[in-house]
Write an enzyme that holds these catalytic residues in place. Structure first.
Site, PDB file in Angstrom:
ATOM      1  N   GLN A  43      -2.340  -5.526 -15.861  1.00  0.00           N
ATOM      2  CA  GLN A  43      -2.861  -4.346 -16.541  1.00  0.00           C
ATOM      3  C   GLN A  43      -1.803  -3.848 -17.512  1.00  0.00           C
ATOM      4  O   GLN A  43      -0.663  -3.596 -17.105  1.00  0.00           O
ATOM      5  CB  GLN A  43      -3.201  -3.231 -15.549  1.00  0.00           C
ATOM      6  CG  GLN A  43      -3.725  -1.964 -16.212  1.00  0.00           C
ATOM      7  CD  GLN A  43      -3.734  -0.751 -15.297  1.00  0.00           C
ATOM      8  OE1 GLN A  43      -3.378   0.356 -15.695  1.00  0.00           O
ATOM      9  NE2 GLN A  43      -4.146  -0.943 -14.036  1.00  0.00           N
ATOM     10  N   ASN A  75      -5.268  -0.258 -19.689  1.00  0.00           N
ATOM     11  CA  ASN A  75      -5.335   1.045 -19.048  1.00  0.00           C
ATOM     12  C   ASN A  75      -5.947   2.073 -20.000  1.00  0.00           C
ATOM     13  O   ASN A  75      -5.446   2.287 -21.110  1.00  0.00           O
ATOM     14  CB  ASN A  75      -3.919   1.468 -18.634  1.00  0.00           C
ATOM     15  CG  ASN A  75      -3.875   2.823 -17.971  1.00  0.00           C
ATOM     16  OD1 ASN A  75      -3.551   3.806 -18.607  1.00  0.00           O
ATOM     17  ND2 ASN A  75      -4.209   2.866 -16.695  1.00  0.00           N
ATOM     18  N   ASP A  76      -7.007   2.704 -19.564  1.00  0.00           N
ATOM     19  CA  ASP A  76      -7.643   3.848 -20.236  1.00  0.00           C
ATOM     20  C   ASP A  76      -8.402   3.520 -21.526  1.00  0.00           C
ATOM     21  O   ASP A  76      -9.511   4.015 -21.728  1.00  0.00           O
ATOM     22  CB  ASP A  76      -6.622   4.944 -20.593  1.00  0.00           C
ATOM     23  CG  ASP A  76      -6.030   5.606 -19.364  1.00  0.00           C
ATOM     24  OD1 ASP A  76      -6.531   5.350 -18.261  1.00  0.00           O
ATOM     25  OD2 ASP A  76      -5.059   6.374 -19.513  1.00  0.00           O
ATOM     26  N   VAL A 203       4.487  -2.084  -9.929  1.00  0.00           N
ATOM     27  CA  VAL A 203       5.090  -1.792 -11.235  1.00  0.00           C
ATOM     28  C   VAL A 203       6.596  -2.065 -11.151  1.00  0.00           C
ATOM     29  O   VAL A 203       7.065  -3.144 -11.467  1.00  0.00           O
ATOM     30  CB  VAL A 203       4.828  -0.337 -11.674  1.00  0.00           C
ATOM     31  CG1 VAL A 203       5.245  -0.146 -13.134  1.00  0.00           C
ATOM     32  CG2 VAL A 203       3.367   0.038 -11.502  1.00  0.00           C
ATOM     33  N   CYS A 442       8.449   9.877  28.765  1.00  0.00           N
ATOM     34  CA  CYS A 442       9.483   9.348  27.873  1.00  0.00           C
ATOM     35  C   CYS A 442      10.125   8.092  28.442  1.00  0.00           C
ATOM     36  O   CYS A 442      10.399   7.134  27.713  1.00  0.00           O
ATOM     37  CB  CYS A 442      10.536  10.412  27.607  1.00  0.00           C
ATOM     38  SG  CYS A 442       9.880  11.887  26.798  1.00  0.00           S
TER      39      CYS A 442
END
Length: 528
Positions: A43, A75-76, A203, A442
């Protein structure tokens, strides 16, 4: 170019970021090396470039990727995708609607959309998106995720994956994903029914690397190994192992001898109330205890074979807990998580989510209130660190949480339940005096961590084929049996007159525990 939509390989989805390139690396050089390392989809994201520069970068990217048969998404910008003849676009929630983009783009173009909520995922299905980017999984410097709810963690991604199940819409996780957290991401994000991610978007782990090919290879090999294993609910099943009550008991008894032979290091980040008795229990069982909380020690300690217990009863060094679990995962070391009193306060719930979003638990151990809180059930109420009431169907609850968290779940109580998501072991040993001493739950976590550590160190089959190395369902059951059987034996001793005299004798009985005592006294039912 490859076909669009469902034929695309999203497994290692690279999102570009030229501003992250290290000195000496050009954009196209880094990109080609990343593709050689295993990137399957690219991308192009250019938030600050003007139209002409964006188009030029897109065209250069497409020309390079075409040589390797790698699809490129934009992208976009639908206009850039059209002009550059890209394979499709990736849209944000405030960008052009999918229907409008679909009308503008050529047939069979890929359209993906970012989703941060289950409502977004449902809308993506209705709009016929080809894939969705689910995130942010973790905090990231490449995008502003500072607003509340933007960082979803693996549990939030898992919730959205559940919405997508059966829709045919593919899914990649995005936001802070890197080689060091990829395994936890893949484990934690898978839905309770086994629906898994189709890929991860990365990325900085690739783009900012001086060796993008090696960075991509690490990510690709981890993803490939993960996806090679079936992820259907049956992958949780113990049925193929042929578990029976007799076999579980034999395996648990054999594991006690293994523990005393291999002497696992049992690293415990535990609450201040029980440190001494937890160390003594570890020694009595045959392990070697260490209580180390400082973050800087965790990487080195995780390389020593054994088990890790993280018990946040007094929520001490959170940074140490985060580092310890992370490094244990990297080294294949079993992690036992005891979320003491998680239902008591919002802070404890938040810390629990943070821990489980950072590393993968091998075993989660808790009482009814704690298990109910993690499973988002309200049948049982918390009273401080204790439970009020019990579950109508405890076997169903442990199955549910084991599938949600993809680990073994141990529900402690008058009757103990252990599950891997399919098989449930119902354990009937114990004594009421255990409930009258501080930290009984515990030290149960301590015992389980010791047996898990021993199982991870075992070689081959144990006990004439009754136990396979790394069988953590058996290990959790063995730790439970060891403590509860020792409790029965201690309570029967003449010198025990109440809780004050019970604890030291309990430790004596743990030290004196044998295979024969487990074989003769264990009470187990198997539900498959």
């Amino acid at each position: 170019m490859p076909k669009a939509g469902k034929d695309i390989d999203y497994s290692l989805y690279l999102v570009t970021g030229r501003d992250l390139l290290p000195a000496g690396k050009t954009y196209l050089q880094s990109l080609e090396e990343a593709i050689q390392g295993g990137v399957t989809t690219v991308q192009v994201r250019e938030k600050d470039a003007d139209t002409g520069e964006f188009l030029e970068i897109a065209q250069q990217t497409i020309a390079l990727c075409a040589k390797h048969n790698i699809p490129v998404l934009i992208n976009d910008r639908v206009d850039i995708a059209l002009a550059a003849k890209a394979a499709g676009v990736h849209l944000g929630q405030t960008d052009m609607p999918i229907a409008v983009a679909r009308a503008l783009l050529p047939p069979h173009s890929i359209i993906g959309i970012s989703c941060t909520t289950s409502e977004h995922a449902r809308a993506a299905i209705q709009s016929s998106a080809d894939y969705v980017g689910l995130g942010a999984v973790y905090d990231t410097s490449t995008k502003d995720v500072s607003a509340p709810g933007k960082v979803r963690g693996v549990q939030g991604i898992r919730e959205m994956l559940g919405v997508l199940e059966g829709s045919g819409v593919r899914a990649v996780a995005i936001g802070g994903v890197k080689s060091t957290n990829l395994l936890r991401t893949l484990h934690g994000c898978s839905s309770p029914t086994g629906h898994a991610l189709d890929g991860v978007a990365v990325v900085s782990d690739i783009v900012a690397s001086l060796e993008p090919r090696a960075a991509a290879e690490r990510l690709s090999s981890t993803f490939g190994a993960w996806h090679a294993v079936p992820r259907a609910p049956s992958s949780f099943s113990s049925a193929s192992a042929g578990y029976t009550s007799a076999r579980v008991v034999e395996a648990a008894a054999a594991l006690l001898s293994t523990l005393r032979r291999v002497k696992p290091l049992v690293h415990q980040i535990t609450n201040n109330v029980v440190k001494t008795q937890s160390a003594n229990v570890t020694l009595a069982l045959g392990g070697s205890p260490i209580m180390a909380e400082t973050p800087v020690e965790q990487a080195e300690l995780a390389r020593a074979p054994g088990g890790l217990l993280i018990n946040f009863g007094t929520i001490g060094d959170l940074a140490g807990m985060l580092e310890a679990g992370h490094h244990a995962n990297l080294n294949g070391k079993p992690v036992v998580f005891d979320p003491v009193g998680v239902g008591a306060t919002a802070h404890r719930r938040q810390v629990s989510r943070q821990l489980l979003n950072t590393w993968q638990a091998t075993v989660i151990k808790g009482n009814a209130a704690e298990i109910g809180t993690l499973a988002a059930l309200d049948e049982v109420k918390a009273q401080g660190v204790d439970s009020v009431g019990g579950f109508r169907d405890p076997a169903a609850v442990v199955r549910l949480l084991a599938r949600q968290e993809r680990c073994i779940v141990l529900l402690s109580g008058p009757v103990d339940y252990v599950s891997d998501g399919t098989t449930v072991l119902k354990l009937g040993n114990g004594h009421e005096l255990l409930g009258q001493i501080t930290g009984a739950g515990c030290i149960l976590g301590t015992a389980v961590a010791a047996f898990c550590g021993a199982s991870s160190m075992a070689s081959g089959d144990l006990g004439a084929g009754t136990l396979v190395k790394g069988d953590m369902l058996i290990a959790a059951a063995a730790g439970t049996l060891a403590l509860t059987i020792a409790a029965e034996l201690a309570a029967g001793r003449s010198e025990v007159r109440g809780p004050g005299t019970f604890l030291p004798v309990l430790i004596d009985e743990l030290a004196a525990l044998t295979e024969e005592k487990i074989l003769s006294r264990a009470k187990i039912e198997v539900e498959a």
